[in-house]
Every structure is written in structure tokens, then in C-alpha cells.
Motif scaffolding. Structure first.
Motif, PDB file in Angstrom:
ATOM      1  N   VAL A 269      -7.548  -7.034   0.580  1.00  0.00           N
ATOM      2  CA  VAL A 269      -6.017  -7.234   0.281  1.00  0.00           C
ATOM      3  C   VAL A 269      -5.706  -6.436  -0.739  1.00  0.00           C
ATOM      4  N   HIS A 270      -4.601  -5.849  -0.514  1.00  0.00           N
ATOM      5  CA  HIS A 270      -4.356  -4.976  -1.681  1.00  0.00           C
ATOM      6  C   HIS A 270      -2.654  -4.656  -1.062  1.00  0.00           C
ATOM      7  N   PRO A 271      -1.819  -3.954  -1.969  1.00  0.00           N
ATOM      8  CA  PRO A 271      -0.450  -3.292  -1.684  1.00  0.00           C
ATOM      9  C   PRO A 271      -0.616  -2.256  -0.917  1.00  0.00           C
ATOM     10  N   ALA A 272      -0.050  -1.978   0.208  1.00  0.00           N
ATOM     11  CA  ALA A 272       0.066  -0.812   1.056  1.00  0.00           C
ATOM     12  C   ALA A 272       1.330  -0.194   1.670  1.00  0.00           C
ATOM     13  N   LEU A 273       1.561   0.941   1.879  1.00  0.00           N
ATOM     14  CA  LEU A 273       2.660   1.425   2.350  1.00  0.00           C
ATOM     15  C   LEU A 273       2.465   1.109   3.798  1.00  0.00           C
ATOM     16  N   VAL A 274       3.429   0.729   4.494  1.00  0.00           N
ATOM     17  CA  VAL A 274       3.702   0.368   5.911  1.00  0.00           C
ATOM     18  C   VAL A 274       4.990   1.156   6.626  1.00  0.00           C
ATOM     19  N   PRO A 275       4.758   2.136   7.556  1.00  0.00           N
ATOM     20  CA  PRO A 275       5.909   2.833   8.005  1.00  0.00           C
ATOM     21  C   PRO A 275       6.890   1.876   8.309  1.00  0.00           C
ATOM     22  N   SER A 276       8.243   2.158   7.936  1.00  0.00           N
ATOM     23  CA  SER A 276       9.669   1.412   7.744  1.00  0.00           C
ATOM     24  C   SER A 276       9.821   0.755   9.221  1.00  0.00           C
ATOM     25  N   ALA A 277       9.360   1.734  10.213  1.00  0.00           N
ATOM     26  CA  ALA A 277       9.522   1.231  11.913  1.00  0.00           C
ATOM     27  C   ALA A 277       8.701   0.362  12.200  1.00  0.00           C
ATOM     28  N   ALA A 278       7.373  -0.213  11.314  1.00  0.00           N
ATOM     29  CA  ALA A 278       6.406  -1.238  11.760  1.00  0.00           C
ATOM     30  C   ALA A 278       7.031  -2.310  11.892  1.00  0.00           C
ATOM     31  N   LEU A 279       6.487  -3.129  12.544  1.00  0.00           N
ATOM     32  CA  LEU A 279       6.901  -4.694  12.831  1.00  0.00           C
ATOM     33  C   LEU A 279       6.659  -5.498  11.671  1.00  0.00           C
ATOM     34  N   LEU A 357     -14.055   3.625   3.319  1.00  0.00           N
ATOM     35  CA  LEU A 357     -12.565   3.619   3.969  1.00  0.00           C
ATOM     36  C   LEU A 357     -12.108   4.945   3.909  1.00  0.00           C
ATOM     37  N   ARG A 358     -11.153   5.354   4.956  1.00  0.00           N
ATOM     38  CA  ARG A 358     -10.551   6.843   4.803  1.00  0.00           C
ATOM     39  C   ARG A 358      -9.135   6.555   5.447  1.00  0.00           C
ATOM     40  N   LEU A 359      -8.014   6.582   4.524  1.00  0.00           N
ATOM     41  CA  LEU A 359      -6.730   6.592   4.947  1.00  0.00           C
ATOM     42  C   LEU A 359      -5.679   7.303   4.112  1.00  0.00           C
ATOM     43  N   PRO A 360      -4.852   7.581   4.885  1.00  0.00           N
ATOM     44  CA  PRO A 360      -3.782   8.239   4.123  1.00  0.00           C
ATOM     45  C   PRO A 360      -3.548   7.471   2.756  1.00  0.00           C
ATOM     46  N   GLN A 361      -3.076   8.214   1.773  1.00  0.00           N
ATOM     47  CA  GLN A 361      -2.829   7.690   0.305  1.00  0.00           C
ATOM     48  C   GLN A 361      -1.313   8.121  -0.107  1.00  0.00           C
ATOM     49  N   TYR A 362      -0.821   7.054  -0.709  1.00  0.00           N
ATOM     50  CA  TYR A 362       0.396   7.517  -1.656  1.00  0.00           C
ATOM     51  C   TYR A 362       0.097   7.694  -3.014  1.00  0.00           C
ATOM     52  N   LEU A 363       0.602   8.657  -3.705  1.00  0.00           N
ATOM     53  CA  LEU A 363       0.283   8.910  -5.101  1.00  0.00           C
ATOM     54  C   LEU A 363       1.670   9.134  -5.592  1.00  0.00           C
ATOM     55  N   ARG A 364       1.907   8.488  -6.964  1.00  0.00           N
ATOM     56  CA  ARG A 364       3.161   8.558  -7.569  1.00  0.00           C
ATOM     57  C   ARG A 364       2.629   9.031  -8.988  1.00  0.00           C
ATOM     58  N   VAL A 365       3.096  10.102  -9.422  1.00  0.00           N
ATOM     59  CA  VAL A 365       2.459  10.826 -10.550  1.00  0.00           C
ATOM     60  C   VAL A 365       3.712  11.175 -11.636  1.00  0.00           C
ATOM     61  N   PRO A 366       3.566  10.228 -12.736  1.00  0.00           N
ATOM     62  CA  PRO A 366       4.639  10.489 -13.669  1.00  0.00           C
ATOM     63  C   PRO A 366       4.734  11.961 -14.258  1.00  0.00           C
ATOM     64  N   ARG A 428      -1.699   4.752  -7.120  1.00  0.00           N
ATOM     65  CA  ARG A 428      -2.299   5.211  -5.899  1.00  0.00           C
ATOM     66  C   ARG A 428      -2.177   3.889  -4.881  1.00  0.00           C
ATOM     67  N   LEU A 429      -1.632   3.896  -3.802  1.00  0.00           N
ATOM     68  CA  LEU A 429      -1.663   2.810  -2.567  1.00  0.00           C
ATOM     69  C   LEU A 429      -2.097   3.785  -1.548  1.00  0.00           C
ATOM     70  N   ARG A 430      -2.611   2.796  -0.564  1.00  0.00           N
ATOM     71  CA  ARG A 430      -3.153   3.040   0.438  1.00  0.00           C
ATOM     72  C   ARG A 430      -1.994   3.080   1.642  1.00  0.00           C
ATOM     73  N   VAL A 431      -2.170   3.829   2.696  1.00  0.00           N
ATOM     74  CA  VAL A 431      -1.062   3.808   3.637  1.00  0.00           C
ATOM     75  C   VAL A 431      -1.785   3.307   4.953  1.00  0.00           C
ATOM     76  N   GLU A 432      -1.041   2.097   5.521  1.00  0.00           N
ATOM     77  CA  GLU A 432      -1.782   1.664   6.668  1.00  0.00           C
ATOM     78  C   GLU A 432      -0.741   2.027   7.817  1.00  0.00           C
ATOM     79  N   ALA A 433      -1.332   2.589   9.141  1.00  0.00           N
ATOM     80  CA  ALA A 433      -0.513   2.774  10.143  1.00  0.00           C
ATOM     81  C   ALA A 433      -0.344   1.595  10.890  1.00  0.00           C
ATOM     82  N   LEU A 434      -1.190   0.555  10.836  1.00  0.00           N
ATOM     83  CA  LEU A 434      -1.048  -0.481  11.484  1.00  0.00           C
ATOM     84  C   LEU A 434      -1.329  -0.389  13.192  1.00  0.00           C
ATOM     85  N   ALA A 435      -2.471   0.490  13.255  1.00  0.00           N
ATOM     86  CA  ALA A 435      -2.579   0.805  14.776  1.00  0.00           C
ATOM     87  C   ALA A 435      -4.374   0.733  15.005  1.00  0.00           C
TER      88      ALA A 435
END
Ligand code: HSE
Length: 435
Positions: A269-279, A357-366, A428-435
Motif C-alpha cells: 500500500v503506497h501512494p503512486a502515480l497512475v496514468p491520467s487516462a487509467a480508469l 520490485l522494479r517500477l518506473p519512479q517519480y522523483l521531485r527534487v527541491p 519518491r513515488l512509484r509509478v504504476e501502469a496498472l497493466a
């Protein structure tokens, strides 16, 4: 066939008259004629155990015996089914076990109870030949328990992923769409009755972990494996993360994911980026949404209210109707084996380590200064990480990476946090393609 009105009513004792209990009372009385016709007998709320009897009286629980002794209600000889709507795990566990020992069927929406003590509760129910039904425990109004147990019974489940906490989804949606602060949005969710008594269970991911443990037990067999769930919450997210995510074609959701990897199961369970077009990206506010991938059905999606009084009651009363129908049919209610398919399939036994785990990542670096973004990219390159997309502002560099190992991404973030060019610890947030 005798008319439902001439059949013996199902006598229900209710433990607790809070959000779930009062909703159950309201739905049972408001939809009485329809429920009676569909159940084949009346479902009568006959007893309520509550610390606030005046509230129950005001809510119209007229003719109902009120008590402040939940254990006595659980064992009462004039009750057929006990609805546990008190929440918590200590007294609720004792009451549920007492009801089972007294030969009563139990309906509960208490995911914490089942995630922590499900094995004990279901073993006791099995030994006594009674049911413990729990449709309201996961994603309240969505019939996901029925979907997994019945509709998808022919499938090997490959993975499931969902938004299963209404409060945190409401908070994230309000922050993204209305510019609310985290605290404002959480206050609103509490006022609307979505949050747990302890809202840290909602925003720190614990409630979603309870639900994921139940979903995974139904999907993959075995008892709930709460201890195997990796849990991260949403407190560290900032308003700017939603802007960066949107410009990178994504939105941020608190996801609960269970995925089978060979003989292992990954639970997180974690916050993740999901594609805007995903259901799932369109499941907003207090709504819940769950995707299930079965090897025959493919991906199916279930969506509906994820919190609320009448919404949870819809599932609780559905369980009561199931029990009434089975009793009226002359049999005992369907025996619910220890959470799902425990006795029919070999459960998956080992938990997959998060490091695998091997997923794309979102990084926000101040960023500390004007040249910092270039230095950040150099640090990432030294860790073998190449951005595939980026969104830069004077304050921060936000980027998406290609698939990256967990250890590599975590190491890069630690290293970045030590660099003078970085103004504050990166997110850092993981990115889930949900596929
Ligand atoms: N607090 C829970 C949620 C209630 O927000 O999802 C329903 O389980």
C-alpha cells in the motif's frame, strides 16, 4: 411456498450504533418491504447494544431492546444473527467469538478485526457451523467479496490493485482539484463521517492494508497476511506533487496492490502515480475502485462508494439477506471457509521482498540554486538512472524514470538528500501502469 410475511423472521442483534450500526438500522427499516420480499422473510432488528441509547431511540429503533452489554447481546438466545458494528479489535473480537460459540451467524464490516484475527474467527465459525459474512469490510458498497468468491471463481487471479480507502482518496482529490491543504481536506472527510475513529489508519495506509490483506486472502487463498503488507501513507505529499504529476500525464492515488509473482505474493500500500487516462485515475472523492486481473476474465473493474453509513449498510444488509435465504432454503448458510478459498486451493505461501520490485519512479527534487537541476541529473546518472520525462520549475525538478530497481531508486534519493545542490529531501513515488 408461504408468503415471506408468514415465514419466521430473522432476528438480528446489532453491536454498536455508530456510522455502520445506524445505517444498518435505517436501511433495514427504510427498505423493509423490498428486503422482506427478496430475503423470503422479514429481517427484524430486535436488539441493539450501544453506549448511546438515546441516539438509537432518536433514530427510530423503536420496539428494539436496548442494552449497554455487548457480550450479553452476543449470547442472547432470542437472536439469530449478530451484526458487529462496534469497530476496534479487542471487545469486537470477544463479542464475535462469543456469538459464534453461542451458535449465531455473524455479519461484520470490521476489516481490522478480520485482518488481525480472521484465522481465529473463521476457524471458530467453521467448528460451530455458522457463517461470518464480511462484504462491508472491503470497499463498503462494492460487492467485491461476492465478485472474488463467486463471479471470478473460475480464474487464477494474477493481480489486483485498488483505491480502497475513501478518506485518503477524498483528501488527495480535494488537494488536487480544490487546492485544499492536507489538514483542511482531512477535516472535511472526518466531518462527512468517512474517516476511521483514528484517522491515522486512513492517511497512513493501515486501513487500506487491512482491506488488502482480506482481498489477497480471497484472491490467493490462505489467511490474511497483514504483516506481509508494505505500507506507506500520504502525509508527505505536497500540493506541487499534483501539478508536477499532471504535467507528466499522471495523477496521484493511494494504491493497494497484490500481485502474484510465481510462488510469491507481493502486498503493498503506497501512494503512486497512475496514468491520467487509467480508469483508476478517474475514481475520485470518497469513491473506491478495484481492478482484478484473472487469467480467464482478463481485467475487470469494480467501482462505488468507499465510505459512508448507508453505503456500508447496503453490504451489511446484503449479507443478512444471504443468510436469511440460506436458512429459509432449509440448509445452513454457505460455509465461508477461512477467508475465501483456503480449503480449495493451495495458498501462496511466501511474501515477495519489496527489494525485488522494479517500477518506473517519480522523483521531485527541491533545488538549491539555478544550476542544481544539471547536478541532480548527474547524480542520478551516477546511480544508473536516466529520466524519461521531466517537469522543471525554479523550485524543483520533477522527473519520471524508466523501470528502476527499488534499491537503486532508494539509494539515489539518499545520495541526493546529501547534496548541497538539493534544498530539501526529495520525494519518491512509484509509478504504476496498472497493466
Ligand atoms: N475509513 C474508511 C475509509 C471507511 O475511509 O475508507 C470505510 O472502510
Amino acid at each position: 411456498m408461504p408468503s415471506p410475511l408468514h415465514c419466521k423472521p430473522l432476528r438480528v442483534g446489532l453491536l454498536g450504533f455508530g456510522v455502520v450500526g445506524s445505517g444498518t438500522c435505517a436501511v433495514l427499516s427504510g427498505n423493509r418491504a423490498t428486503i422482506t420480499a427478496r430475503a423470503g422473510c422479514a429481517i427484524d432488528l430486535t436488539h441493539v447494544a450501544t453506549r448511546t441509547p438515546e441516539r438509537a431511540r432518536a433514530a427510530g429503533a423503536a420496539g428494539v431492546v436496548l442494552t449497554d452489554d455487548p457480550l450479553a447481546l452476543a449470547r442472547h438466545p432470542d437472536i439469530d444473527v449478530v451484526v458487529e458494528a462496534m469497530g476496534g479489535t479487542d471487545l469486537a473480537r470477544r463479542c464475535v467469538l462469543a456469538a459464534i460459540a453461542a451458535g449465531k451467524h455473524v455479519v461484520t464490516a470490521n476489516k481490522a478485526l478480520l485482518a488481525q484475527h480472521g484465522e481465529e474467527v473463521f476457524a471458530a465459525a467453521q467448528a460451530q457451523g455458522v457463517s461470518v459474512a464480511f462484504e462491508g469490510a472491503v470497499a463498503v458498497s462494492i460487492p467485491i467479496v461476492k465478485a472474488l468468491r463467486e463471479g471470478l471463481v473460475a480464474n487464477e487471479i494474477e493481480w489486483l490493485a485498488g483505491i480502497v480507502n475513501g478518506t485518503s482518496n477524498y483528501v488527495l482529490t480535494q488537494m488536487r482539484d480544490e487546492g485544499r491543504s492536507y489538514a483542511q481536506a482531512l477535516g472535511e472527510a472526518q466531518a462527512l463521517g468517512y474517516a476511521e475513529a483514528d484517522p491515522s489508519l486512513d492517511v497512513d495506509g493501515g486501513d487500506a492494508a487491512h482491506k488488502l490483506a482480506l482481498l489477497a486472502a480471497m484472491a490467493f487463498g490462505g489467511a490474511p497476511r497483514l504483516a506481509d503488507v508494505h505500507v506507506e501513507g500520504i502525509r508527505h505529499l505536497q500540493a506541487c506533487d499534483f501539478g508536477h504529476a499532471a504535467r507528466l500525464g499522471h495523477t496521484v492515488k493511494l494504491l493497494a496492490v497484490a500481485r502474484r509473482e510465481g510462488e510469491q505474493i507481493q502486498l503493498r500500500v503506497h501512494p503512486a502515480l497512475v496514468p491520467s487516462a487509467a480508469l483508476l485515475a478517474r475514481v475520485d472523492g470518497s469513491m473506491n475502485g478495484i481492478l482484478v486481473k484473472g487469467n480467464a476474465a482478463g481485467v475487470t473493474m469494480y467501482c462505488g462508494a468507499g465510505a459512508g453509513s448507508r453505503e456500508t449498510a447496503s453490504a451489511v444488509v446484503a449479507d443478512l439477506v444471504d443468510i436469511a435465504r440460506a436458512l429459509r432454503g432449509g440448509g445452513s448458510p454457505r460455509q465461508i471457509p477461512a477467508l475465501g478459498f483456503h480449503h480449495e486451493v493451495q495458498p501462496v505461501r511466501t511474501a515477495a521482498p519489496l527489494e525485488a520490485l522494479r517500477l518506473p519512479q517519480y522523483l521531485r527534487v527541491p533545488l538549491a540554486d539555478a544550476g542544481a537541476a544539471r547536478q541532480v541529473r548527474e547524480v542520478l546518472a551516477a546511480h544508473g538512472i536516466t529520466p524519461v520525462q521531466q517537469d522543471e520549475s525554479p523550485q524543483a525538478l520533477a522527473l519520471l524514470t524508466s523501470e528502476t530497481e527499488e534499491w537503486r531508486a532508494a539509494g539515489a534519493v539518499q545520495d541526493l538528500a546529501r547534496q548541497p545542490c538539493v534544498a530539501a529531501p526529495p520525494t519518491r513515488l512509484r509509478v504504476e501502469a496498472l497493466a
